[in-house]
Design an enzyme around this catalytic site. Structure first.
Site, short mmCIF file in Angstrom:
data_model
loop_
_atom_site.label_atom_id
_atom_site.label_comp_id
_atom_site.label_asym_id
_atom_site.label_seq_id
_atom_site.Cartn_x
_atom_site.Cartn_y
_atom_site.Cartn_z
N THR A 1 13.89 -25.93 -3.60
CA THR A 1 14.75 -26.88 -2.89
C THR A 1 14.99 -28.12 -3.75
O THR A 1 16.14 -28.50 -4.01
CB THR A 1 14.05 -27.32 -1.58
N THR A 2 13.90 -28.73 -4.18
CA THR A 2 13.97 -29.94 -4.99
C THR A 2 14.72 -29.70 -6.31
O THR A 2 15.40 -30.59 -6.81
CB THR A 2 12.54 -30.45 -5.27
N TYR B 1 8.41 -18.02 0.68
CA TYR B 1 8.69 -19.44 0.86
C TYR B 1 9.32 -19.63 2.24
O TYR B 1 10.49 -19.33 2.44
CB TYR B 1 9.62 -19.89 -0.27
N LYS C 1 4.21 -20.13 0.88
CA LYS C 1 4.49 -21.55 0.77
C LYS C 1 5.11 -21.93 2.10
O LYS C 1 6.18 -21.46 2.46
CB LYS C 1 5.46 -21.84 -0.37
N SER D 1 6.63 -24.52 4.48
CA SER D 1 7.30 -25.82 4.63
C SER D 1 7.78 -25.99 6.06
O SER D 1 8.98 -25.93 6.35
CB SER D 1 8.48 -25.94 3.67
N GLY E 1 3.69 -27.27 2.52
CA GLY E 1 4.88 -27.90 1.93
C GLY E 1 5.41 -29.11 2.66
O GLY E 1 6.57 -29.49 2.45
N ASP F 1 4.44 -32.73 2.65
CA ASP F 1 3.50 -33.57 1.90
C ASP F 1 2.84 -34.65 2.77
O ASP F 1 1.67 -34.96 2.59
CB ASP F 1 4.23 -34.24 0.72
N GLU F 2 3.62 -35.18 3.72
CA GLU F 2 3.11 -36.27 4.56
C GLU F 2 2.08 -35.79 5.58
O GLU F 2 1.44 -36.58 6.24
CB GLU F 2 4.27 -37.00 5.25
N SER G 1 7.71 -31.97 -3.26
CA SER G 1 8.54 -32.81 -4.11
C SER G 1 7.82 -34.10 -4.51
O SER G 1 8.02 -34.62 -5.60
CB SER G 1 9.84 -33.17 -3.38
#
Ligand code: MN9
Ligand code: PYR
Length: 320
Positions: free
Chosen positions: A51-52, A143, A173, A175, A199, A201-202, A218
């Protein structure tokens, strides 16, 4: 059977694809980018063309070249390079999978096709299986990113019996914020040596509690060092300092999410923090606004994420 090299663990940076002001790929900074990740962020695994990395906005030929460049520049420096080879066309996806194997990548990952979509688990597995079969010696990762693909098949369901269909399946993965689904993926596959890579991150700390074995994201491009401190605290069971690290990371991500945060903004932030020019994103994405960059910069400084001597004397809500 996939070559069972060491399990993919710890942080994996979802790489940005650097571009020139004219929108062409800027291969010339990738060597510097590898060194930055390894030396400044302590991140030695990468996830390319996801994605990033705007993988779906690149041509197949560009995706091959980007993958090659990361492999070349990462040699003897990076631990693992996973290439995202998902595409709407099965043929293209297979070509990219074969190519990843040829260049010696450590694994491939695939998202669900998102225009003509698989409607149930078996249909999705069949698609993934055909891609995986094109690189029979490479570890395969699914993913899961339902908010972007629109394919909402639960990961837990997908993983049920997946190894019989895809012998190279090695991990997920994930997300998404559904920690019930994520937890059940871990719980129901305890006997298998899968990698469970989170996936969002926060929210990584909650996923670690739930059994995540690593993370792809990311923000590890520029918050890798900070996030590694959280992983270390978690490892030594110092949960209160792990939480402090997570809150600190959240303060930044929450701030930028409210301003509008996506790939374009990631490119701008990484340029700011690393000093390596990431360039604009490719249309339909638009470059981050001046206002965003200024506000993000001030916030990075106030959290002490940017080294800035002139701020040192001020009263900061420093996170370190
Ligand atoms: C949608 C998206 O790009 N998600 C990334 C990885 O999957 C994350 O790394 C996020 O960028 C990050 O968690 C900030 O929300
Ligand atoms: C974040 C992530 O994994 C990606 O950019 O694909």
């Amino acid at each position: 059977m996939a070559s069972r090299k060491k399990k993919l663990q710890g942080l994996v940076a979802a790489t940005i694809t650097p571009m020139t002001e004219h929108g062409e790929i800027n291969f010339s900074v990738i060597g510097q980018y590898v060194d930055y990740l390894v030396e400044e962020q302590g991140v030695k695994n990468i996830f390319v063309n996801g994605t990033t990395g705007e993988g779906l906005s690149l041509s197949v030929s560009e995706r091959r070249q980007v993958a090659e460049e990361w492999m070349t520049k990462g040699r003897n420096k990076l631990d693992q390079v996973v290439i995202h080879v998902g595409a709407l066309s099965l043929k293209e996806s297979q070509e990219l999978a074969r190519h990843a194997a040829e260049i010696g990548a450590d694994g491939i990952a695939v998202i669900a096709p998102f225009f003509l979509k698989p409607w149930d688990k078996d249909v999705l597995i069949n698609f993934l299986k055909e891609v995986a079969a094109a690189a029979p010696a490479l570890p395969f990762y699914y993913y899961h990113i339902p908010a972007l693909t629109g394919v909402k098949i639960r990961a837990e369901e997908l993983l049920d019996g997946i190894q019989e269909k895809i012998p190279t399946f090695q991990g997920l993965k994930f997300s998404d914020t559904d920690l019930l689904d994520f937890g059940q993926c871990v719980d129901q596959n305890r006997e298998r040596q899968f990698a469970f890579l989170f996936g969002v991150d926060e929210q990584l700390l909650s996923a670690l509690v739930m059994g995540a074995t690593g993370a792809v994201g990311s923000t590890y491009n520029y918050l890798g060092k900070k996030t590694n401190q959280m992983l270390e605290a978690f490892e030594r069971k110092d949960f209160s300092s792990a939480l402090n690290h997570q809150f600190c990371i959240q303060r930044f991500i929450n701030f930028v999410l409210k301003l509008g945060f996506g790939v374009s903004q990631t490119k701008a932030i990484m340029t700011l923090v690393s000093g390596i020019p990431m360039g604009p994103p490719r249309p339909p994405l638009q470059r981050a606004s001046r206002e965003f960059i200024d506000e993000a910069k001030a916030r990075l400084e106030s959290l002490d994420f940017l080294s800035s001597t002139y701020l040192k004397d001020r009263n900061l809500e420093s996170c370190s």
